[in-house]
Each structure stands twice: as C-alpha cells, then as structure tokens.
Motif scaffolding. Sequence first.
Motif, PDB file in Angstrom:
ATOM      1  N   ARG A  27       4.555  -5.418   1.345  1.00  0.00           N
ATOM      2  CA  ARG A  27       3.944  -6.652   1.855  1.00  0.00           C
ATOM      3  C   ARG A  27       4.855  -7.388   2.818  1.00  0.00           C
ATOM      4  O   ARG A  27       4.395  -8.033   3.749  1.00  0.00           O
ATOM      5  CB  ARG A  27       3.568  -7.566   0.690  1.00  0.00           C
ATOM      6  CG  ARG A  27       2.386  -7.039  -0.084  1.00  0.00           C
ATOM      7  CD  ARG A  27       2.065  -7.858  -1.302  1.00  0.00           C
ATOM      8  NE  ARG A  27       2.074  -9.281  -1.021  1.00  0.00           N
ATOM      9  CZ  ARG A  27       2.005 -10.230  -1.929  1.00  0.00           C
ATOM     10  NH1 ARG A  27       1.936  -9.901  -3.202  1.00  0.00           N
ATOM     11  NH2 ARG A  27       2.001 -11.494  -1.624  1.00  0.00           N
ATOM     12  N   GLY A  28       6.159  -7.281   2.633  1.00  0.00           N
ATOM     13  CA  GLY A  28       7.105  -7.974   3.508  1.00  0.00           C
ATOM     14  C   GLY A  28       7.293  -7.309   4.858  1.00  0.00           C
ATOM     15  O   GLY A  28       7.991  -7.828   5.712  1.00  0.00           O
ATOM     16  N   GLY A  29       6.687  -6.133   5.052  1.00  0.00           N
ATOM     17  CA  GLY A  29       6.775  -5.447   6.335  1.00  0.00           C
ATOM     18  C   GLY A  29       7.674  -4.230   6.341  1.00  0.00           C
ATOM     19  O   GLY A  29       7.666  -3.463   7.285  1.00  0.00           O
ATOM     20  N   ASP A  30       8.493  -4.051   5.297  1.00  0.00           N
ATOM     21  CA  ASP A  30       9.356  -2.878   5.225  1.00  0.00           C
ATOM     22  C   ASP A  30       8.583  -1.669   4.723  1.00  0.00           C
ATOM     23  O   ASP A  30       7.494  -1.809   4.161  1.00  0.00           O
ATOM     24  CB  ASP A  30      10.548  -3.138   4.310  1.00  0.00           C
ATOM     25  CG  ASP A  30      11.533  -4.143   4.908  1.00  0.00           C
ATOM     26  OD1 ASP A  30      11.397  -4.479   6.092  1.00  0.00           O
ATOM     27  OD2 ASP A  30      12.439  -4.580   4.173  1.00  0.00           O
ATOM     28  N   PHE A  31       9.165  -0.486   4.921  1.00  0.00           N
ATOM     29  CA  PHE A  31       8.539   0.760   4.523  1.00  0.00           C
ATOM     30  C   PHE A  31       9.541   1.602   3.757  1.00  0.00           C
ATOM     31  O   PHE A  31      10.741   1.545   4.016  1.00  0.00           O
ATOM     32  CB  PHE A  31       8.064   1.546   5.754  1.00  0.00           C
ATOM     33  CG  PHE A  31       6.975   0.868   6.510  1.00  0.00           C
ATOM     34  CD1 PHE A  31       5.655   1.218   6.307  1.00  0.00           C
ATOM     35  CD2 PHE A  31       7.254  -0.146   7.422  1.00  0.00           C
ATOM     36  CE1 PHE A  31       4.636   0.585   6.996  1.00  0.00           C
ATOM     37  CE2 PHE A  31       6.249  -0.781   8.112  1.00  0.00           C
ATOM     38  CZ  PHE A  31       4.935  -0.417   7.890  1.00  0.00           C
ATOM     39  N   THR A  67      13.080  -0.901   8.094  1.00  0.00           N
ATOM     40  CA  THR A  67      12.608  -2.259   8.319  1.00  0.00           C
ATOM     41  C   THR A  67      11.335  -2.168   9.155  1.00  0.00           C
ATOM     42  O   THR A  67      11.007  -1.099   9.701  1.00  0.00           O
ATOM     43  CB  THR A  67      13.653  -3.093   9.090  1.00  0.00           C
ATOM     44  OG1 THR A  67      13.796  -2.543  10.403  1.00  0.00           O
ATOM     45  CG2 THR A  67      14.998  -3.129   8.357  1.00  0.00           C
ATOM     46  N   ALA A  68      10.653  -3.279   9.304  1.00  0.00           N
ATOM     47  CA  ALA A  68       9.428  -3.290  10.116  1.00  0.00           C
ATOM     48  C   ALA A  68       9.724  -2.848  11.549  1.00  0.00           C
ATOM     49  O   ALA A  68       8.978  -2.068  12.143  1.00  0.00           O
ATOM     50  CB  ALA A  68       8.784  -4.668  10.085  1.00  0.00           C
ATOM     51  N   LEU A 105       0.838  -1.195   0.000  1.00  0.00           N
ATOM     52  CA  LEU A 105       0.000   0.000   0.000  1.00  0.00           C
ATOM     53  C   LEU A 105       0.872   1.244   0.000  1.00  0.00           C
ATOM     54  O   LEU A 105       1.950   1.259   0.589  1.00  0.00           O
ATOM     55  CB  LEU A 105      -0.889   0.040   1.243  1.00  0.00           C
ATOM     56  CG  LEU A 105      -2.028  -0.959   1.317  1.00  0.00           C
ATOM     57  CD1 LEU A 105      -2.640  -0.939   2.709  1.00  0.00           C
ATOM     58  CD2 LEU A 105      -3.085  -0.616   0.289  1.00  0.00           C
ATOM     59  N   ARG A 106       0.370   2.293  -0.650  1.00  0.00           N
ATOM     60  CA  ARG A 106       1.043   3.590  -0.615  1.00  0.00           C
ATOM     61  C   ARG A 106       0.100   4.586   0.043  1.00  0.00           C
ATOM     62  O   ARG A 106      -1.074   4.670  -0.310  1.00  0.00           O
ATOM     63  CB  ARG A 106       1.409   4.048  -2.017  1.00  0.00           C
ATOM     64  CG  ARG A 106       2.130   5.407  -2.023  1.00  0.00           C
ATOM     65  CD  ARG A 106       2.530   5.855  -3.399  1.00  0.00           C
ATOM     66  NE  ARG A 106       1.330   6.115  -4.190  1.00  0.00           N
ATOM     67  CZ  ARG A 106       1.192   5.802  -5.482  1.00  0.00           C
ATOM     68  NH1 ARG A 106       2.154   5.200  -6.134  1.00  0.00           N
ATOM     69  NH2 ARG A 106       0.075   6.086  -6.118  1.00  0.00           N
ATOM     70  N   TYR A 107       0.610   5.320   1.004  1.00  0.00           N
ATOM     71  CA  TYR A 107      -0.135   6.384   1.653  1.00  0.00           C
ATOM     72  C   TYR A 107       0.500   7.693   1.218  1.00  0.00           C
ATOM     73  O   TYR A 107       1.727   7.827   1.221  1.00  0.00           O
ATOM     74  CB  TYR A 107      -0.070   6.241   3.178  1.00  0.00           C
ATOM     75  CG  TYR A 107      -0.617   4.932   3.664  1.00  0.00           C
ATOM     76  CD1 TYR A 107      -1.966   4.788   3.946  1.00  0.00           C
ATOM     77  CD2 TYR A 107       0.217   3.825   3.836  1.00  0.00           C
ATOM     78  CE1 TYR A 107      -2.484   3.579   4.385  1.00  0.00           C
ATOM     79  CE2 TYR A 107      -0.291   2.606   4.275  1.00  0.00           C
ATOM     80  CZ  TYR A 107      -1.633   2.504   4.549  1.00  0.00           C
ATOM     81  OH  TYR A 107      -2.138   1.304   4.979  1.00  0.00           O
TER      82      TYR A 107
END
Length: 160
Positions: A31-35, A55-56, A13-15
């Motif tokens: 999806r893997g939890g990184d941003f 990282t997450a 997702l992109r915010y």
Amino acid sequence: MDVKEVLLPGVGLRYEFDNADGDRVGVIAKRGGDFEVVLYAAGDPDVAQPVFRLTADEAEALAQILGAPRIAERFADLTREVPGLDAGQVPVRPGSPFVDRPLGDTRARTRTGTSIVAIVRDDEVLPSPGPAEPLRAADVLVVIGTQDGLRRVAAIIDEG
C-alpha cells in the motif's frame, strides 16, 4: 500467461504467476508504494523466499526498462496487420543537428508522412511526444510509416 491477483488486507496486492521454469513468482505491491518480489517454495505454496525489494521509484524504473523494448515489438506486430505500414527505431546520435532541439524542429511528419509515436530515453518511455519535446543524444525514436518514410526520418535526424 495467467496472473493471479490476491488482496492482502492491510498490506496491498499480491500478483502470482508460474514462469517457464515452473517456478511460482510473486510480486507484492504494498500500500505504501514499495514492491517485494518473492519465489515460492516448490513443496509449500504458502512459503515464500524474498528475492528482492524495490521502492516505488525503483519499480517504476524497472517497469520502464522492461517495457521499453516491448513498445517497439507491439508496433511491429500492429504493422504486420496493415500492408505497407512499418515500425522502426531511429537513434539520435550525439552529432545530430537536432540534439537539444524540439522534436517539432525536425518536421518529420510533414517531410516524410511518418509518425514518431514514442521516444525511449534511458530507462523511460515518452509515448506520443509533442513537438516541444526536446531530443537528447542517445534517445531512440519509435517511428511508424512506410519503409521509405522510416529511412527518410533516419536521414533527417542524422543530417538535418
């Protein structure tokens, strides 16, 4: 503030939102939890410059850091709506007799009628702490009650 959410198939997702300077900021939650935090070019909203990646665990730490001061602000806002109710922060100093002891040992609610609604510890917020939660030096207790109750909790934490 208007935050737009866009599904990125296969990515996440992109915010997006516009900040006070007029820049368009994006946060891509993969999806893997990184941003990934990006800044969009002024002339072309489809071109983004990466600002940094997290990282997450790093994203969680940043969220806690940014969110911790806001918890006290939200409680302060709430107390403005209820006459006689106040919110405050009580630091647990290194010399407190309750360092490394459970919160319940303070008997703060019984003794003062106030509620300790959160503990801010380093970059973490512990909402609704139970009586078994140990207090640590440098913790900050978020307390709701009367002004007198808040003063008494501070005295209890400092002196016992």
